[in-house]
Design a protein around this motif. Structure first.
Motif, mmCIF file in Angstrom:
data_model
loop_
_atom_site.group_PDB
_atom_site.id
_atom_site.type_symbol
_atom_site.label_atom_id
_atom_site.label_comp_id
_atom_site.label_asym_id
_atom_site.label_seq_id
_atom_site.Cartn_x
_atom_site.Cartn_y
_atom_site.Cartn_z
ATOM 1 N N GLY A 1 0.789 -1.225 0.000
ATOM 2 C CA GLY A 1 0.000 0.000 0.000
ATOM 3 C C GLY A 1 0.819 1.273 0.000
ATOM 4 O O GLY A 1 0.263 2.363 0.142
ATOM 5 N N TYR A 2 2.127 1.200 -0.137
ATOM 6 C CA TYR A 2 2.953 2.393 -0.168
ATOM 7 C C TYR A 2 2.989 2.966 -1.574
ATOM 8 O O TYR A 2 2.863 2.246 -2.561
ATOM 9 C CB TYR A 2 4.379 2.069 0.305
ATOM 10 C CG TYR A 2 4.456 1.814 1.798
ATOM 11 C CD1 TYR A 2 4.696 2.854 2.674
ATOM 12 C CD2 TYR A 2 4.270 0.539 2.312
ATOM 13 C CE1 TYR A 2 4.766 2.634 4.043
ATOM 14 C CE2 TYR A 2 4.335 0.304 3.668
ATOM 15 C CZ TYR A 2 4.580 1.365 4.534
ATOM 16 O OH TYR A 2 4.641 1.142 5.869
ATOM 17 N N VAL A 3 3.177 4.292 -1.656
ATOM 18 C CA VAL A 3 3.221 4.998 -2.935
ATOM 19 C C VAL A 3 4.525 5.792 -2.992
ATOM 20 O O VAL A 3 4.918 6.433 -2.012
ATOM 21 C CB VAL A 3 2.007 5.956 -3.066
ATOM 22 C CG1 VAL A 3 2.058 6.724 -4.369
ATOM 23 C CG2 VAL A 3 0.719 5.191 -2.926
ATOM 24 N N TYR A 4 5.178 5.768 -4.161
ATOM 25 C CA TYR A 4 6.417 6.525 -4.336
ATOM 26 C C TYR A 4 6.064 7.942 -4.748
ATOM 27 O O TYR A 4 5.392 8.165 -5.742
ATOM 28 C CB TYR A 4 7.288 5.851 -5.402
ATOM 29 C CG TYR A 4 8.656 6.467 -5.547
ATOM 30 C CD1 TYR A 4 9.617 6.271 -4.576
ATOM 31 C CD2 TYR A 4 8.968 7.252 -6.651
ATOM 32 C CE1 TYR A 4 10.880 6.832 -4.702
ATOM 33 C CE2 TYR A 4 10.218 7.823 -6.784
ATOM 34 C CZ TYR A 4 11.177 7.608 -5.804
ATOM 35 O OH TYR A 4 12.426 8.164 -5.934
ATOM 36 N N GLU A 5 6.488 8.933 -3.959
ATOM 37 C CA GLU A 5 6.181 10.346 -4.227
ATOM 38 C C GLU A 5 7.436 11.063 -4.703
ATOM 39 O O GLU A 5 8.449 11.076 -4.008
ATOM 40 C CB GLU A 5 5.646 11.034 -2.961
ATOM 41 C CG GLU A 5 4.309 10.512 -2.502
ATOM 42 C CD GLU A 5 3.824 11.200 -1.235
ATOM 43 O OE1 GLU A 5 4.593 11.972 -0.620
ATOM 44 O OE2 GLU A 5 2.685 10.949 -0.851
ATOM 45 N N ASP A 6 7.332 11.665 -5.889
ATOM 46 C CA ASP A 6 8.449 12.436 -6.434
ATOM 47 C C ASP A 6 7.919 13.730 -7.018
ATOM 48 O O ASP A 6 8.387 14.241 -8.014
ATOM 49 C CB ASP A 6 9.163 11.613 -7.518
ATOM 50 C CG ASP A 6 10.492 12.247 -7.931
ATOM 51 O OD1 ASP A 6 10.985 13.110 -7.187
ATOM 52 O OD2 ASP A 6 11.005 11.869 -8.993
ATOM 53 N N SER A 7 6.879 14.320 -6.358
ATOM 54 C CA SER A 7 6.185 15.468 -6.936
ATOM 55 C C SER A 7 6.786 16.801 -6.505
ATOM 56 O O SER A 7 6.828 17.737 -7.287
ATOM 57 C CB SER A 7 4.705 15.413 -6.583
ATOM 58 O OG SER A 7 4.575 15.419 -5.178
ATOM 59 N N ALA A 8 7.221 16.916 -5.280
ATOM 60 C CA ALA A 8 7.724 18.204 -4.786
ATOM 61 C C ALA A 8 9.206 18.334 -5.105
ATOM 62 O O ALA A 8 10.007 17.517 -4.680
ATOM 63 C CB ALA A 8 7.490 18.314 -3.300
ATOM 64 N N PRO A 9 9.602 19.386 -5.836
ATOM 65 C CA PRO A 9 11.016 19.525 -6.174
ATOM 66 C C PRO A 9 11.882 19.910 -4.981
ATOM 67 O O PRO A 9 13.073 19.633 -4.961
ATOM 68 C CB PRO A 9 11.019 20.625 -7.238
ATOM 69 C CG PRO A 9 9.718 21.315 -7.144
ATOM 70 C CD PRO A 9 8.773 20.387 -6.476
ATOM 71 N N SER A 10 11.297 20.529 -3.963
ATOM 72 C CA SER A 10 12.095 20.934 -2.804
ATOM 73 C C SER A 10 12.328 19.784 -1.831
ATOM 74 O O SER A 10 13.250 19.834 -1.025
ATOM 75 C CB SER A 10 11.425 22.103 -2.085
ATOM 76 O OG SER A 10 10.163 21.684 -1.605
ATOM 77 N N LYS A 11 11.500 18.755 -1.899
ATOM 78 C CA LYS A 11 11.628 17.613 -0.999
ATOM 79 C C LYS A 11 12.226 16.438 -1.759
ATOM 80 O O LYS A 11 11.956 16.257 -2.948
ATOM 81 C CB LYS A 11 10.260 17.206 -0.439
ATOM 82 C CG LYS A 11 9.634 18.239 0.463
ATOM 83 C CD LYS A 11 8.323 17.717 1.005
ATOM 84 C CE LYS A 11 7.665 18.732 1.928
ATOM 85 N NZ LYS A 11 6.384 18.258 2.412
#
Length: 167
Positions: free
Chosen positions: A24-34
């Motif tokens: 159920g985990y999702v890979y997040e790569d949306s925020a450029p600062s994080k």
């Protein structure tokens, strides 16, 4: 690192990604600062708790603990008795000529389980009689379970046992 080792390493990463996504985990790569990260609620702990509750439903319910209620024995202070059997590691095991008695009851007492008195008597609990034995040099106070003795002469006294019995 050669190409076969690189392929093995990538395969492990693919397997790890598949496992995380199945949990159920999702890979997040949306925020450029994080920095990119895996996010999601901790479903592993939730699944673990669900599994434990499911297992608990199928376990048998514990039976209530039965407490042994003492019944006042028909033995009085001053009664005479002989020894039928001796518990393991009893003091009289090494004194063959004095094993049987007769002895006189000094005290009758209920010994509750898991008390210091019970631990001193190797875990015995139940009614026990206290008596004195003269070993040639000194008097020794000893305890025996009621199952180990046989009363030979009853007294007519009705006074109870002393309340300050020593162990």
């Amino acid at each position: 690192m050669n190409s076969s080792e690189i392929r093995k390493h990538l395969k492990k990463g693919e397997l790890a990604v598949a496992l995380l996504e199945s949990l159920g985990y999702v890979y997040e790569d949306s925020a450029p600062s994080k920095p990119p990260r895996w996010s999601g609620e901790d479903t592993v702990k939730g699944r673990y708790d669900d599994l434990l509750s499911e297992i608990a439903k199928h376990l048998p319910k514990p039976e209530p603990v039965k407490v042994e209620v003492p019944v006042d024995p028909d033995i009085c202070v001053g009664d005479s008795f002989v020894v039928n059997t001796l518990p393991k590691r009893h003091y009289l095991q090494g004194v063959r000529w004095a094993r049987r008695g007769p002895y006189t009851v000094d005290n009758v007492q209920w010994i509750a389980p898991l008390t210091p008195a019970s631990q001193k008597l190797d875990g015995f609990h139940g009614f026990a009689v206290n008596f004195r034995y003269f070993d040639g040099f000194k008097q020794v106070g000893l305890w025996l379970p009621l199952s180990c003795i046989q009363i030979t002469d009853k007294t007519t006294r009705k006074e109870g046992p002393p309340t300050n019995a020593d162990f």
